[in-house]
Design a protein around this motif. Sequence first.
Motif, PDB file in Angstrom:
ATOM      1  N   ALA A   1     -22.833  14.239 -24.648  1.00 51.14           N
ATOM      2  CA  ALA A   1     -24.187  13.693 -24.518  1.00 51.14           C
ATOM      3  C   ALA A   1     -24.742  13.985 -23.128  1.00 51.14           C
ATOM      4  O   ALA A   1     -25.899  14.382 -22.983  1.00 51.14           O
ATOM      5  N   TYR A   2     -23.918  13.812 -22.117  1.00 46.72           N
ATOM      6  CA  TYR A   2     -24.326  14.080 -20.733  1.00 46.72           C
ATOM      7  C   TYR A   2     -24.734  15.541 -20.572  1.00 46.72           C
ATOM      8  O   TYR A   2     -25.768  15.845 -19.993  1.00 46.72           O
ATOM      9  N   HIS A   3     -23.937  16.429 -21.126  1.00 47.15           N
ATOM     10  CA  HIS A   3     -24.224  17.862 -21.036  1.00 47.15           C
ATOM     11  C   HIS A   3     -25.513  18.207 -21.803  1.00 47.15           C
ATOM     12  O   HIS A   3     -26.332  18.987 -21.324  1.00 47.15           O
ATOM     13  N   ASP A   4     -25.708  17.615 -22.983  1.00 45.86           N
ATOM     14  CA  ASP A   4     -26.927  17.851 -23.763  1.00 45.86           C
ATOM     15  C   ASP A   4     -28.175  17.376 -23.019  1.00 45.86           C
ATOM     16  O   ASP A   4     -29.262  17.910 -23.225  1.00 45.86           O
ATOM     17  N   LEU A   5     -28.010  16.397 -22.145  1.00 44.86           N
ATOM     18  CA  LEU A   5     -29.125  15.898 -21.340  1.00 44.86           C
ATOM     19  C   LEU A   5     -29.337  16.731 -20.072  1.00 44.86           C
ATOM     20  O   LEU A   5     -30.198  16.416 -19.264  1.00 44.86           O
ATOM     21  N   GLY A   6     -28.534  17.778 -19.918  1.00 48.54           N
ATOM     22  CA  GLY A   6     -28.724  18.678 -18.781  1.00 48.54           C
ATOM     23  C   GLY A   6     -27.746  18.474 -17.652  1.00 48.54           C
ATOM     24  O   GLY A   6     -27.810  19.181 -16.653  1.00 48.54           O
ATOM     25  N   GLY A   7     -26.847  17.524 -17.783  1.00 48.70           N
ATOM     26  CA  GLY A   7     -25.858  17.290 -16.733  1.00 48.70           C
ATOM     27  C   GLY A   7     -24.751  18.324 -16.809  1.00 48.70           C
ATOM     28  O   GLY A   7     -24.279  18.668 -17.889  1.00 48.70           O
ATOM     29  N   ASN A   8     -24.368  18.843 -15.666  1.00 47.69           N
ATOM     30  CA  ASN A   8     -23.311  19.849 -15.655  1.00 47.69           C
ATOM     31  C   ASN A   8     -22.882  20.078 -14.212  1.00 47.69           C
ATOM     32  O   ASN A   8     -23.139  21.103 -13.639  1.00 47.69           O
ATOM     33  N   ASP A   9     -22.251  19.103 -13.625  1.00 48.92           N
ATOM     34  CA  ASP A   9     -21.817  19.260 -12.246  1.00 48.92           C
ATOM     35  C   ASP A   9     -20.374  18.818 -12.109  1.00 48.92           C
ATOM     36  O   ASP A   9     -19.527  19.252 -12.861  1.00 48.92           O
ATOM     37  N   VAL A  10     -20.113  17.947 -11.204  1.00 46.19           N
ATOM     38  CA  VAL A  10     -18.760  17.486 -10.944  1.00 46.19           C
ATOM     39  C   VAL A  10     -18.148  16.805 -12.180  1.00 46.19           C
ATOM     40  O   VAL A  10     -16.939  16.814 -12.355  1.00 46.19           O
TER      41      VAL A  10
ATOM     42  N   ARG B   1     -52.282   8.465 -22.765  1.00 47.86           N
ATOM     43  CA  ARG B   1     -51.117   7.803 -23.353  1.00 47.86           C
ATOM     44  C   ARG B   1     -49.933   8.773 -23.430  1.00 47.86           C
ATOM     45  O   ARG B   1     -48.794   8.396 -23.143  1.00 47.86           O
ATOM     46  N   GLN B   2     -50.202  10.016 -23.771  1.00 52.28           N
ATOM     47  CA  GLN B   2     -49.148  11.031 -23.843  1.00 52.28           C
ATOM     48  C   GLN B   2     -48.516  11.241 -22.468  1.00 52.28           C
ATOM     49  O   GLN B   2     -47.303  11.346 -22.343  1.00 52.28           O
ATOM     50  N   ALA B   3     -49.320  11.297 -21.424  1.00 50.58           N
ATOM     51  CA  ALA B   3     -48.803  11.475 -20.066  1.00 50.58           C
ATOM     52  C   ALA B   3     -47.943  10.277 -19.649  1.00 50.58           C
ATOM     53  O   ALA B   3     -46.881  10.453 -19.038  1.00 50.58           O
TER      54      ALA B   3
ATOM     55  N   LYS C   1     -42.289   7.938 -18.969  1.00 45.32           N
ATOM     56  CA  LYS C   1     -41.266   6.998 -19.421  1.00 45.32           C
ATOM     57  C   LYS C   1     -40.064   7.730 -20.018  1.00 45.32           C
ATOM     58  O   LYS C   1     -38.916   7.368 -19.759  1.00 45.32           O
ATOM     59  N   ASN C   2     -40.328   8.752 -20.831  1.00 46.64           N
ATOM     60  CA  ASN C   2     -39.234   9.511 -21.433  1.00 46.64           C
ATOM     61  C   ASN C   2     -38.382  10.202 -20.378  1.00 46.64           C
ATOM     62  O   ASN C   2     -37.158  10.267 -20.500  1.00 46.64           O
ATOM     63  N   LYS C   3     -39.014  10.725 -19.351  1.00 50.03           N
ATOM     64  CA  LYS C   3     -38.279  11.368 -18.250  1.00 50.03           C
ATOM     65  C   LYS C   3     -37.391  10.357 -17.545  1.00 50.03           C
ATOM     66  O   LYS C   3     -36.231  10.634 -17.232  1.00 50.03           O
ATOM     67  N   ALA C   4     -37.926   9.158 -17.309  1.00 44.69           N
ATOM     68  CA  ALA C   4     -37.144   8.109 -16.659  1.00 44.69           C
ATOM     69  C   ALA C   4     -35.948   7.699 -17.528  1.00 44.69           C
ATOM     70  O   ALA C   4     -34.836   7.522 -17.019  1.00 44.69           O
ATOM     71  N   LEU C   5     -36.167   7.556 -18.840  1.00 43.82           N
ATOM     72  CA  LEU C   5     -35.063   7.220 -19.747  1.00 43.82           C
ATOM     73  C   LEU C   5     -34.019   8.326 -19.763  1.00 43.82           C
ATOM     74  O   LEU C   5     -32.815   8.061 -19.715  1.00 43.82           O
ATOM     75  N   HIS C   6     -34.463   9.551 -19.829  1.00 44.45           N
ATOM     76  CA  HIS C   6     -33.575  10.707 -19.819  1.00 44.45           C
ATOM     77  C   HIS C   6     -32.703  10.694 -18.564  1.00 44.45           C
ATOM     78  O   HIS C   6     -31.478  10.796 -18.625  1.00 44.45           O
ATOM     79  N   ASP C   7     -33.344  10.566 -17.404  1.00 43.30           N
ATOM     80  CA  ASP C   7     -32.611  10.579 -16.141  1.00 43.30           C
ATOM     81  C   ASP C   7     -31.681   9.384 -16.012  1.00 43.30           C
ATOM     82  O   ASP C   7     -30.556   9.508 -15.514  1.00 43.30           O
ATOM     83  N   GLY C   8     -32.132   8.219 -16.477  1.00 45.02           N
ATOM     84  CA  GLY C   8     -31.301   7.019 -16.404  1.00 45.02           C
ATOM     85  C   GLY C   8     -30.068   7.116 -17.278  1.00 45.02           C
ATOM     86  O   GLY C   8     -28.957   6.776 -16.846  1.00 45.02           O
ATOM     87  N   ILE C   9     -30.233   7.588 -18.498  1.00 42.22           N
ATOM     88  CA  ILE C   9     -29.085   7.726 -19.396  1.00 42.22           C
ATOM     89  C   ILE C   9     -28.119   8.773 -18.857  1.00 42.22           C
ATOM     90  O   ILE C   9     -26.903   8.581 -18.878  1.00 42.22           O
TER      91      ILE C   9
END
Length: 113
Positions: A84-93, A34-36, A41-49
């Motif tokens: 929020a984008y930066h906190d999620l790891g986004g940092n490009d263009v 269940r944890q896996a 799912k959390n990774k997908a939500l993270h990437d989607g947001i």
Amino acid sequence: MLEIIKYIDRQWVEWLFLIISALLGWGYRRLAKRQAEESVKNKALHDGIQALLRDRIIGVYNHYQDKRFCPIYAKENVKRMYDAYHDLGGNDVATRLKDNLLSMPEEPEEREG
């Protein structure tokens, strides 16, 4: 029959530990599975947001770039989206676009003529 009762009387603790160990192992495997699944799912939500925020920053930039100004309320919204984008790891263009938006005038230039 008496031998079976004597055997159970002598061995009940071992059987109890065996049963408890089996139940704990089964529970751990279920929990790990269940944890896996939740991690995926959390990774997908993270990437989607992150992708949605990046798309909105680009969209706002394109909108106000055409107008050659960016109102203060839009700048504040872009700052919040970018944080929020930066906190999620986004940092490009998106960083450059955010900086360009924040440096735009807040009101349209008056045209002579």
